[in-house]
Motif scaffolding. Structure first.
Motif, PDB file in Angstrom:
ATOM      1  N   ALA A  35       0.836  -1.208   0.000  1.00  0.00           N
ATOM      2  CA  ALA A  35       0.000   0.000   0.000  1.00  0.00           C
ATOM      3  C   ALA A  35       0.870   1.257   0.000  1.00  0.00           C
ATOM      4  N   PHE A  36       1.939   1.249   0.784  1.00  0.00           N
ATOM      5  CA  PHE A  36       2.863   2.394   0.841  1.00  0.00           C
ATOM      6  C   PHE A  36       3.435   2.699  -0.542  1.00  0.00           C
ATOM      7  N   ASN A  37       3.934   1.680  -1.211  1.00  0.00           N
ATOM      8  CA  ASN A  37       4.542   1.905  -2.522  1.00  0.00           C
ATOM      9  C   ASN A  37       3.511   2.296  -3.580  1.00  0.00           C
ATOM     10  N   LEU A  38       2.331   1.700  -3.524  1.00  0.00           N
ATOM     11  CA  LEU A  38       1.273   2.106  -4.458  1.00  0.00           C
ATOM     12  C   LEU A  38       0.875   3.556  -4.233  1.00  0.00           C
ATOM     13  N   LEU A  39       0.713   3.938  -2.974  1.00  0.00           N
ATOM     14  CA  LEU A  39       0.335   5.320  -2.662  1.00  0.00           C
ATOM     15  C   LEU A  39       1.458   6.300  -2.991  1.00  0.00           C
ATOM     16  N   ARG A  40       2.661   5.925  -2.663  1.00  0.00           N
ATOM     17  CA  ARG A  40       3.806   6.823  -2.877  1.00  0.00           C
ATOM     18  C   ARG A  40       4.081   7.027  -4.350  1.00  0.00           C
ATOM     19  N   HIS A  41       4.119   5.945  -5.094  1.00  0.00           N
ATOM     20  CA  HIS A  41       4.520   6.059  -6.491  1.00  0.00           C
ATOM     21  C   HIS A  41       3.322   6.162  -7.444  1.00  0.00           C
ATOM     22  N   GLY A  42       2.179   5.662  -7.017  1.00  0.00           N
ATOM     23  CA  GLY A  42       1.000   5.711  -7.881  1.00  0.00           C
ATOM     24  C   GLY A  42       0.242   7.027  -7.795  1.00  0.00           C
ATOM     25  N   THR A  43       0.292   7.676  -6.636  1.00  0.00           N
ATOM     26  CA  THR A  43      -0.466   8.913  -6.463  1.00  0.00           C
ATOM     27  C   THR A  43       0.434  10.124  -6.266  1.00  0.00           C
ATOM     28  N   GLY A  44       1.700   9.890  -6.011  1.00  0.00           N
ATOM     29  CA  GLY A  44       2.618  11.000  -5.805  1.00  0.00           C
ATOM     30  C   GLY A  44       2.529  11.640  -4.425  1.00  0.00           C
ATOM     31  N   LEU A  45       1.881  10.958  -3.492  1.00  0.00           N
ATOM     32  CA  LEU A  45       1.803  11.488  -2.127  1.00  0.00           C
ATOM     33  C   LEU A  45       3.198  11.594  -1.521  1.00  0.00           C
ATOM     34  N   GLN A  46       3.357  12.522  -0.599  1.00  0.00           N
ATOM     35  CA  GLN A  46       4.624  12.632   0.120  1.00  0.00           C
ATOM     36  C   GLN A  46       4.854  11.347   0.908  1.00  0.00           C
ATOM     37  N   VAL A  47       6.124  11.085   1.202  1.00  0.00           N
ATOM     38  CA  VAL A  47       6.535   9.824   1.816  1.00  0.00           C
ATOM     39  C   VAL A  47       5.760   9.518   3.098  1.00  0.00           C
ATOM     40  N   VAL A  48       5.778  10.422   4.038  1.00  0.00           N
ATOM     41  CA  VAL A  48       5.167  10.130   5.340  1.00  0.00           C
ATOM     42  C   VAL A  48       3.649  10.061   5.229  1.00  0.00           C
ATOM     43  N   ARG A  49       3.048  10.882   4.405  1.00  0.00           N
ATOM     44  CA  ARG A  49       1.590  10.804   4.215  1.00  0.00           C
ATOM     45  C   ARG A  49       1.187   9.451   3.623  1.00  0.00           C
ATOM     46  N   ALA A  50       1.921   9.003   2.622  1.00  0.00           N
ATOM     47  CA  ALA A  50       1.646   7.692   2.023  1.00  0.00           C
ATOM     48  C   ALA A  50       1.838   6.594   3.063  1.00  0.00           C
ATOM     49  N   SER A  51       2.852   6.742   3.888  1.00  0.00           N
ATOM     50  CA  SER A  51       3.132   5.744   4.917  1.00  0.00           C
ATOM     51  C   SER A  51       2.031   5.690   5.970  1.00  0.00           C
ATOM     52  N   VAL A  95       2.670   6.161  15.195  1.00  0.00           N
ATOM     53  CA  VAL A  95       3.592   7.280  15.458  1.00  0.00           C
ATOM     54  C   VAL A  95       5.039   6.780  15.518  1.00  0.00           C
ATOM     55  N   ILE A  96       5.252   5.659  16.184  1.00  0.00           N
ATOM     56  CA  ILE A  96       6.611   5.088  16.266  1.00  0.00           C
ATOM     57  C   ILE A  96       7.111   4.743  14.865  1.00  0.00           C
ATOM     58  N   GLU A  97       6.295   3.986  14.136  1.00  0.00           N
ATOM     59  CA  GLU A  97       6.670   3.520  12.794  1.00  0.00           C
ATOM     60  C   GLU A  97       6.986   4.685  11.865  1.00  0.00           C
ATOM     61  N   ASN A  98       6.086   5.652  11.822  1.00  0.00           N
ATOM     62  CA  ASN A  98       6.251   6.761  10.893  1.00  0.00           C
ATOM     63  C   ASN A  98       7.198   7.825  11.421  1.00  0.00           C
ATOM     64  N   GLY A  99       7.440   7.826  12.725  1.00  0.00           N
ATOM     65  CA  GLY A  99       8.457   8.716  13.287  1.00  0.00           C
ATOM     66  C   GLY A  99       9.843   8.338  12.795  1.00  0.00           C
ATOM     67  N   VAL A 100      10.104   7.036  12.727  1.00  0.00           N
ATOM     68  CA  VAL A 100      11.396   6.558  12.200  1.00  0.00           C
ATOM     69  C   VAL A 100      11.545   7.014  10.743  1.00  0.00           C
ATOM     70  N   LEU A 101      10.501   6.831   9.945  1.00  0.00           N
ATOM     71  CA  LEU A 101      10.541   7.235   8.538  1.00  0.00           C
ATOM     72  C   LEU A 101      10.679   8.752   8.408  1.00  0.00           C
ATOM     73  N   TYR A 102       9.976   9.492   9.247  1.00  0.00           N
ATOM     74  CA  TYR A 102      10.040  10.959   9.217  1.00  0.00           C
ATOM     75  C   TYR A 102      11.455  11.455   9.496  1.00  0.00           C
ATOM     76  N   VAL A 103      12.081  10.913  10.546  1.00  0.00           N
ATOM     77  CA  VAL A 103      13.441  11.325  10.903  1.00  0.00           C
ATOM     78  C   VAL A 103      14.409  10.991   9.764  1.00  0.00           C
ATOM     79  N   ALA A 104      14.275   9.807   9.183  1.00  0.00           N
ATOM     80  CA  ALA A 104      15.164   9.417   8.076  1.00  0.00           C
ATOM     81  C   ALA A 104      14.954  10.326   6.868  1.00  0.00           C
ATOM     82  N   THR A 105      13.681  10.614   6.559  1.00  0.00           N
ATOM     83  CA  THR A 105      13.362  11.393   5.360  1.00  0.00           C
ATOM     84  C   THR A 105      13.705  12.872   5.516  1.00  0.00           C
ATOM     85  N   TYR A 106      13.234  13.470   6.607  1.00  0.00           N
ATOM     86  CA  TYR A 106      13.381  14.917   6.758  1.00  0.00           C
ATOM     87  C   TYR A 106      14.560  15.314   7.639  1.00  0.00           C
ATOM     88  N   GLY A 107      15.007  14.417   8.487  1.00  0.00           N
ATOM     89  CA  GLY A 107      16.154  14.726   9.331  1.00  0.00           C
ATOM     90  C   GLY A 107      17.479  14.445   8.654  1.00  0.00           C
TER      91      GLY A 107
END
Length: 171
Positions: A35-51, A95-107
């Protein structure tokens, strides 16, 4: 029953629970990543929103798997409370799951498709440890031994009646 048999039985039960939790969780991870990859690459949503959206889809999938497979023998009373607790602890896991992704992506500016999937997976792993503890402790509580025995006896009595066998003598 001697102590070693009780310990072995307890270890067997926890192993089975972990295996069932892992089977549902693995299917949930697959749903989440796809679902993450379909949303991210299929709709162009930002990484954390798709996640976040993918995690919500996986949470719904996992509730059904946990309630009707992993923890089907657990207390079924108070489904509203169970669902509320499940959603509460799932939100913390989100929050835990997407916090890790947020820090990696934006930090750290690690935003390639491979990096996003790696950190999404790491976030799922960290959140899974929290979810396993919280679900088994607070959401899908074990029945007290007496209630579990009564539930098993009731099931056997119903099965015998359906099979047309004479009912066994009750104690």
């Amino acid at each position: 029953m001697d102590r070693s048999t009780g310990l072995q039985g307890g270890l067997t039960r926890i192993f089975r629970e972990v295996a069932k939790f892992g089977a549902v969780g693995a299917a949930g991870v697959l749903v989440n990543i796809v679902a993450f990859n379909l949303l991210r690459h299929g709709t162009g949503l930002q990484v954390v929103r798709a996640s976040v959206l993918a995690t919500v889809v996986a949470i719904a999938f996992n509730y059904v798997g946990f309630r009707y497979f992993t923890y089907r023998d657990r207390d079924k009373g108070g489904r509203t409370k169970e669902l509320a607790l499940f959603l509460f602890f799932s939100a913390i896991g989100l929050v835990i799951e997407n916090g890790v992704l947020y820090v990696a992506t934006y930090g750290f500016d690690w935003d390639s498709p491979l990096q996003s999937n790696v950190f999404k997976f790491i976030g799922i792993g960290v959140a899974t440890l929290f979810r396993f503890w919280s679900y088994r402790t607070w959401v899908f509580k074990a029945l007290p031994a007496r209630e579990a025995l009564e539930q098993a006896e009731s099931f056997l009595t119903e099965a015998e009646a359906e099979a047309g066998a004479p009912q066994s003598v009750r104690r």
